[in-house]
Design an enzyme around this catalytic site. Sequence first.
Site, PDB file in Angstrom:
ATOM      1  N   ARG A 106     -69.997  -5.553 -34.786  1.00 43.67           N
ATOM      2  CA  ARG A 106     -70.565  -6.683 -33.770  1.00 43.67           C
ATOM      3  C   ARG A 106     -69.734  -5.887 -32.539  1.00 43.67           C
ATOM      4  NH1 ARG A 106     -72.014 -11.953 -35.941  1.00 43.67           N
ATOM      5  NH2 ARG A 106     -70.969 -12.800 -34.176  1.00 43.67           N
ATOM      6  N   TYR A 137     -65.421   5.756 -34.020  1.00 44.10           N
ATOM      7  CA  TYR A 137     -65.565   5.173 -32.489  1.00 44.10           C
ATOM      8  C   TYR A 137     -65.344   6.653 -31.739  1.00 44.10           C
ATOM      9  CZ  TYR A 137     -66.542   0.242 -33.167  1.00 44.10           C
ATOM     10  OH  TYR A 137     -66.878  -0.983 -33.388  1.00 44.10           O
ATOM     11  N   ASP A 146     -68.809  -5.527 -28.541  1.00 41.61           N
ATOM     12  CA  ASP A 146     -68.639  -6.257 -27.454  1.00 41.61           C
ATOM     13  C   ASP A 146     -69.834  -5.951 -26.450  1.00 41.61           C
ATOM     14  OD1 ASP A 146     -66.577  -8.040 -28.545  1.00 41.61           O
ATOM     15  OD2 ASP A 146     -64.988  -6.733 -27.881  1.00 41.61           O
ATOM     16  N   ARG A 206     -60.175  -0.115 -27.733  1.00 45.46           N
ATOM     17  CA  ARG A 206     -59.706  -0.239 -26.511  1.00 45.46           C
ATOM     18  C   ARG A 206     -58.225  -0.283 -26.248  1.00 45.46           C
ATOM     19  NH1 ARG A 206     -63.680  -4.618 -24.534  1.00 45.46           N
ATOM     20  NH2 ARG A 206     -62.672  -4.469 -22.736  1.00 45.46           N
TER      21      ARG A 206
END
Lengths: 271, 271
Positions: free
Chosen positions: A50, A110, A52, A196
């Site tokens: 999910r 990622y 952001d 992040r």
Amino acid sequence: MMRLRLEIAYDGTDFIGWARQPGLRTVQGELEDALSRMLREPVQLTVAGRTDAGVHAGGQVAHFDTAAEIDCDKLVHRLARFLPKDVRVKEIRVAPSEFDARFSAIRRHYEYTLTTSRYGAEPLQARHVVPCRAVDIEAMRAGSRKLLGLHDFAAFCRRREGATTVRELQRYDWERRGELLIAHVSADAFCWSMVRSLVGAALAVGEGRRTPDWMGGLLDQRSRSSEITVAPAHGLSLMSVDYPPDAELALRNAQTREMRTVPSPDGCCGG
Amino acid sequence: MMRLRLEIAYDGTDFIGWARQPGLRTVQGELEDALSRMLREPVQLTVAGRTDAGVHAGGQVAHFDTAAEIDCDKLVHRLARFLPKDVRVKEIRVAPSEFDARFSAIRRHYEYTLTTSRYGAEPLQARHVVPCRAVDIEAMRAGSRKLLGLHDFAAFCRRREGATTVRELQRYDWERRGELLIAHVSADAFCWSMVRSLVGAALAVGEGRRTPDWMGGLLDQRSRSSEITVAPAHGLSLMSVDYPPDAELALRNAQTREMRTVPSPDGCCGG
């Protein structure tokens, strides 16, 4: 009933994130609305990660069940005409009923993209490339290596009720491509804001504000560290998700569900 | 006075084109406004190629004269903070007073990008990649080769008062990169809508609606051909502009001005 597995790409810039929220533009909302209209039945998607607000995807995975007769290739074509340009369904295929986009996933990959160019990101890349200063990439690599393996990543995680922060970081390295710096980050799953935060920590090292050892030492902290600056969302993309072979799906689902004794309401990821 | 040469990139999506128009968002307007504010003197740019609405640039060239004391590298840095993300000044350098971004240019290089993917363009590329059907790239190459050389490209040009349509097409070939098809198009200069018409003609051949010979035959037409569908603007990017060595600049300017006995009010290009 038939279970369908979708591979999805999106430009996260103009979405408030993956998860449907009433009155807001979300990737889940756009996809479920398009599929429901086309198949003339309500469609509910289960997703691997999910993401952001502002986070992109090149290879997000989701599934749903349908009673409709589906020609997968035709549906991909028709969706391309139906959907807005910033979200694409790249592939649809029939999956075993044990396949679960969220619980069956064994690895998420990622990428985070920075540029050291003195004039910032190239305009056609500005939606997914984040400008940074000149950095010492070897120091960033040294710090990033210290985080590999199974650890409690509490220092890198925004807290979520009932979600574990123990993760296995399987890859975290930095590629230089001209003036672009690309972080490749893979784990079994990620807690909220983890990628992040990992990137923010490496940047502090690359800019000489911290040492690689400081980065390793963050693993000793038992709660979110105020020393880490979370990197901006728009540099982040979910590139792909790995699943086990079909024969092992049932086993994998049981294992994942067991690991999450307190169910987290919002899935395992978020990057 | 000092003459400065700028290399500029932009995402043309949200611009009404290069050329300043009152009340509209243009690349020239954004740049001149930013430079004028920073240098505290009015700045007027002369450009190599006046691109249309929606057309991008990776290496546009412009010049202006200034009485201010300039540190070129610092100005690039400061502009990066001042300008919106969809336009970047990549480089500034001092040029000889004979340098003219428009009249000194000897070659313009454009790229046009298509995708044959069945789901359309990847979302993060959707602003500059145009979806098309499966095509016969060899037929497109054969047709494109027939147009190389010095010809009257009237069939490919939207008419502009006083502008010649005789051009030397120096390169027109097609590269396949995965599902992307990239046209490389270079000429001394281009008339209005020429690159997009060249691409539209090649697509008609690639999709089997026309033959390579038809494409060559278009050179016999003395006015814009209604048989050509102009390809959409957003696939087009001005990649770079070539200039002669400094010592030959004065000669080149004289030559170009002579060729344009009737001055065209809006420059030589437009793609």
